[in-house]
Write an enzyme that holds these catalytic residues in place. Structure first.
Site, PDB file in Angstrom:
ATOM      1  N   TYR A  63     -46.783 -19.952  15.238  1.00 16.68           N
ATOM      2  CA  TYR A  63     -45.654 -19.252  15.834  1.00 16.68           C
ATOM      3  C   TYR A  63     -44.971 -18.311  14.849  1.00 16.68           C
ATOM      4  CZ  TYR A  63     -46.457 -22.212  19.786  1.00 16.68           C
ATOM      5  OH  TYR A  63     -47.058 -22.818  20.850  1.00 16.68           O
TER       6      TYR A  63
ATOM      7  N   HIS B  73     -48.433 -22.212  30.274  1.00 21.07           N
ATOM      8  CA  HIS B  73     -48.389 -22.549  28.846  1.00 21.07           C
ATOM      9  C   HIS B  73     -47.698 -21.455  28.029  1.00 21.07           C
ATOM     10  CE1 HIS B  73     -49.584 -25.456  25.862  1.00 21.07           C
ATOM     11  NE2 HIS B  73     -50.058 -24.503  25.073  1.00 21.07           N
TER      12      HIS B  73
ATOM     13  N   LYS C 264     -49.435 -35.899  23.648  1.00 22.75           N
ATOM     14  CA  LYS C 264     -50.822 -36.217  23.301  1.00 22.75           C
ATOM     15  C   LYS C 264     -50.888 -37.486  22.470  1.00 22.75           C
ATOM     16  CE  LYS C 264     -52.764 -31.547  23.468  1.00 22.75           C
ATOM     17  NZ  LYS C 264     -53.498 -30.508  22.719  1.00 22.75           N
TER      18      LYS C 264
ATOM     19  N   ARG D 221     -44.155 -22.281  27.254  1.00 22.90           N
ATOM     20  CA  ARG D 221     -43.987 -23.147  26.075  1.00 22.90           C
ATOM     21  C   ARG D 221     -44.078 -22.307  24.793  1.00 22.90           C
ATOM     22  NH1 ARG D 221     -45.110 -28.402  23.583  1.00 22.90           N
ATOM     23  NH2 ARG D 221     -46.885 -28.271  22.159  1.00 22.90           N
TER      24      ARG D 221
END
Length: 299
Positions: free
Chosen positions: A280, A245, A177, A248
């Site tokens: 996380y 996703h 990004k 990931r």
């Protein structure tokens, strides 16, 4: 020749985002669409033309009316919050000398990503590859999904890779990004998967063009990968939140569970701020609670 002053504000805003803010193609496209929707709404709301100067006069009441209009079209809380954020940026750009109108966005409860186990990640990638129409497509899908789980790439990052990464080494340079580049380690299994795809791909891999090709030779679209994963997760009995996703998320959660440093994980994932990575820690705690409930005799 068209003067910049006569171009629609949404087009000027998109140019600013791409040229000056270094935003990705996908972000520019999404933000421009929001700007076009707001401008079209204000044309009807004010019953007159809307240029950049007029946008600077947008009030909180105008924004509230626009949000109500979008809500009427079925916009949920999360989407409304994202749209309002994009609108604020657009209005701030339109009139840099004034503060954009304030409007509190809808409350969004941030969901904790649900990782899958290493065995499930490999099984999912294998199921997608086995279901492919041709062997080279299976090799391609396996390589893409291994990049997501084995290197923590976003799907868009994987599909932006070009043949410039060849020959492969022990690390991979990834553009994420805001055009930020990071270096990620490349596991031998991931390297082997990419090399197997390259060896079987029937299309010429031209420098500067996407490495991963669609069935007809064009760039591989993310929707193709998502559809393949959707079919595979159904056949494997995995939940609806098992998306590309999620691989990931699983990469990050499994590293953290094995003692990875949070700052190092931030670098590997390409997060701009540590707060994005800290989610996380919640994921890992949730996983431990699941293990506890399923295994403890008193749970």
């Amino acid at each position: 020749m068209t003067s910049p002053d006569t171009l629609p504000p949404s087009m000027l805003w998109a140019t600013h985002l791409a040229r000056d803010r270094m935003r990705s193609v996908h972000t520019v496209r999404a933000y421009r669409a929001v700007a076009e929707r707001l401008t079209a709404f204000l044309v009807g709301h004010w019953a007159g033309a809307v240029d950049r100067a007029a946008l600077g006069r947008t009030s909180t009441a105008d924004l509230r009316a626009y949000l109500a209009y979008r809500r009427g079209q079925g916009l949920g809380n999360a989407s409304a919050a994202r749209e309002l954020s994009a609108v604020r940026g657009f209005l701030a750009w339109a009139n840099a000398d004034a503060e954009p109108p304030r409007l509190k966005g809808p409350r969004v409860q941030r969901g904790v990503p649900r990782p899958i186990s290493p065995a499930e990640a490999v099984a999912l990638a294998g199921e997608v590859a086995d279901d492919a129409a041709e062997p080279w497509i299976g090799a391609r899908d396996w390589a893409v999904l291994m990049l997501l789980y084995g290197a923590g790439l976003r799907i868009g990052e994987a599909l932006l890779l070009t043949p410039a990464i060849l020959p492969l080494g022990e690390t991979l340079s990834v553009t994420g990004k805001r055009a930020k580049t990071r270096i990620v380690p490349l596991l031998p299994q991931v390297r082997t998967a990419i090399e197997a795809y390259v060896a079987t791909c029937p299309w010429a891999l031209v420098p500067g063009e996407p490495l991963f090709r669609g069935a007809k030779g064009g760039p591989l679209a993310p929707a193709i990968v998502r559809r393949a994963v959707r079919g595979a997760r159904g056949r494997l009995g995995l939940g609806e939140r098992t998306t590309p996703h999620a691989l990931r998320h699983s990469f990050a959660t499994h590293l953290l569970g094995r003692g990875a440093d949070l700052r190092a994980l931030q670098e590997l994932l390409g997060h701009a701020s540590l707060s994005s990575t800290q989610i996380y820690t919640q994921v890992d705690a949730a996983h431990l609670m699941d293990v506890y409930r399923n295994a403890h005799p008193r749970a």
